[in-house]
Design an enzyme around this catalytic site. Structure first.
Site, PDB file in Angstrom:
ATOM      1  N   CYS A   1      40.965  44.704  58.200  1.00 44.97           N
ATOM      2  CA  CYS A   1      39.860  44.085  58.950  1.00 44.97           C
ATOM      3  C   CYS A   1      38.637  43.881  58.062  1.00 44.97           C
ATOM      4  O   CYS A   1      37.791  43.036  58.360  1.00 44.97           O
ATOM      5  CB  CYS A   1      39.493  44.932  60.160  1.00 44.97           C
ATOM      6  SG  CYS A   1      38.992  46.621  59.755  1.00 44.97           S
TER       7      CYS A   1
ATOM      8  N   HIS B   1      38.305  49.006  40.976  1.00 44.94           N
ATOM      9  CA  HIS B   1      38.012  48.548  42.337  1.00 44.94           C
ATOM     10  C   HIS B   1      39.078  49.035  43.309  1.00 44.94           C
ATOM     11  O   HIS B   1      38.749  49.580  44.377  1.00 44.94           O
ATOM     12  CB  HIS B   1      37.932  47.019  42.364  1.00 44.94           C
ATOM     13  CG  HIS B   1      37.728  46.473  43.744  1.00 44.94           C
ATOM     14  ND1 HIS B   1      36.486  46.350  44.331  1.00 44.94           N
ATOM     15  CD2 HIS B   1      38.613  46.021  44.674  1.00 44.94           C
ATOM     16  CE1 HIS B   1      36.611  45.853  45.548  1.00 44.94           C
ATOM     17  NE2 HIS B   1      37.901  45.656  45.780  1.00 44.94           N
TER      18      HIS B   1
END
Length: 408
Positions: free
Chosen positions: A48, A93
């Site tokens: 999401c 990351h």
């Protein structure tokens, strides 16, 4: 092989853009397979909060171009929100993502499972398989060695934590949700994760209420019927944008007899407030508004920031290990070629000597030992150099000095 990441997340893209790029498992699997092609590797991580494409390819530029095109095909307006990272930066990351350090709520645990699922359905080879396994290891290590995921770091999770304190255990406790927006949904998730049962969802738009009840259970409800259901629930969560009170003191007071002394916990996440503050004066009623909950969050965030700093150190160390491993791949072919050439020369010279069986075995043992000792230090030095910027220079020098260029 270079590692390339192209993606969007909640940092740059609003939800109306993210939802257009969101992919279910089957579409993520298919996209990864298409991007990998015959010789590459690809993983699609879609949640999401983010959609990220990880590729391993011989051409970083071509991989980046393909990933950008794939995301823009999902939604043309994503362009300004895209970020692009390569190799060490891409690895760091992903490791931060897996540890929950890049999440909207720092330290949230759901992302680790999402990273694992993306890995399982991706089209991986030696590079991305190692990258994602290391990321999962880094995420677990950050959670094991720090307390980053322990305390509530959002108003919604704080509401669920306070409800748990009131009841001791939320297992089997029934919840009535008034307002089915983002704040309400996050609180529903937090309450359900602690064992609470969603009994009713009331919303101005019936379709949204039905959507949440399909996902979390319960019965959709008209706003006008909320007061009539108070006798059947333990927790009321309200987060509407409607003017006026959704529940008054009188609404709640009428239900107290039917509740037979059972406590009622009310959470008001709305601004302006939904619930009459006078409800808190009633026996057995515990009302918390947004200011109460934000104070709880503020108390816990300082501790979580300290834990996040510790987790960042762990993640950075794990990313360095992956960087060193990836860099060593640059010199491995040169090392293999050098050893193969040396072995070829050794075998040829032994054949030329025309030794007897016993002599041949003795000579093989001695020459193999000499060869291993001779090549041991150059091998170590090349791997050490690979971790620095000049690893490729070392590898090319070895190929040139020993005439290995044609074996690349």
């Amino acid at each position: 092989m270079s590692v390339v990441l192209v993606g969007i997340s909640h940092h740059q893209a609003p939800v109306e853009l993210r939802e257009r790029a969101a992919l279910d498992a089957e579409r993520a699997r298919e996209l990864a397979r298409r991007l990998a092609g015959d010789r590459g590797e690809a993983v699609c991580l879609s949640t999401c909060n983010r959609t990220e494409l990880y590729l391993a390819d011989e051409s970083a530029e071509e991989a980046e171009r393909k990933a950008e095109a794939a995301l823009l095909a999902l939604e043309q307006e994503l362009g300004p929100s895209l970020y692009r990272l390569r190799d060490e930066a891409a690895a760091l990351h992903l490791f931060r993502v897996a540890a929950g350090l890049d999440s909207m709520v720092p330290g949230e645990g759901e992302i680790l499972g999402q990273v694992r699922s993306a890995h399982e359905i991706g089209s991986t080879g030696p590079i991305l398989d190692r990258l994602f396994r290391d990321a999962l290891h880094a995420g677990k290590k950050a959670r094991t060695e720090t307390a980053i995921g322990e305390s509530p770091a959002s108003v919604s999770s704080a509401a669920a934590a306070l409800a748990e304190q009131v009841f001791g255990d939320l297992s089997g406790r029934h919840v009535l949700v008034v307002g089915a927006g983002e704040a309400g949904e996050l609180a529903i998730k937090s309450l359900a994760a602690r064992g609470a049962l969603i009994a009713f969802v009331a919303n101005r738009t019936a379709a949204r209420a039905e959507e949440l009840t399909q996902r979390f259970g319960g019965e959709p409800l008209a706003l006008a019927a909320v007061a009539d259901r108070l006798a059947h629930v333990d927790v009321v969560l309200s987060s509407t944008s409607a003017p006026g009170w959704t529940l008054t003191r009188e609404d709640v007071e009428r239900t107290l007899h039917a509740r037979k002394g059972r406590p009622l916990f009310l959470i008001d996440l709305a601004v302006p407030r939904d619930l009459d503050p006078a409800i808190h004066e009633l026996d057995g009623c515990y009302l918390y508004d947004i200011d109460d909950l934000e104070a709880v969050v503020a108390e816990t965030l300082a501790g979580r920031r300290r834990e996040a700093e510790r987790a960042e150190t762990i993640v950075a160390s794990e990313a360095d290990r992956f960087r060193d491993w990836q860099a060593s791949l640059e010199v491995v072919p040169a090392i293999a070629s050098l050893r193969a050439r040396a072995e070829e020369i050794r075998e040829a010279e032994l054949d030329r000597a025309k030794l007897s069986g016993a002599e041949r075995r003795a000579a093989e043992s001695v020459t193999a030992a000499v060869l291993n000792k001779l090549l041991h230090l150059p091998t170590i030095r090349m791997k050490q150099a690979a971790a620095a910027a000049d690893g490729v220079i070392y590898a090319d020098a070895v190929r040139h000095l020993f005439g290995l260029e044609d074996e690349r």
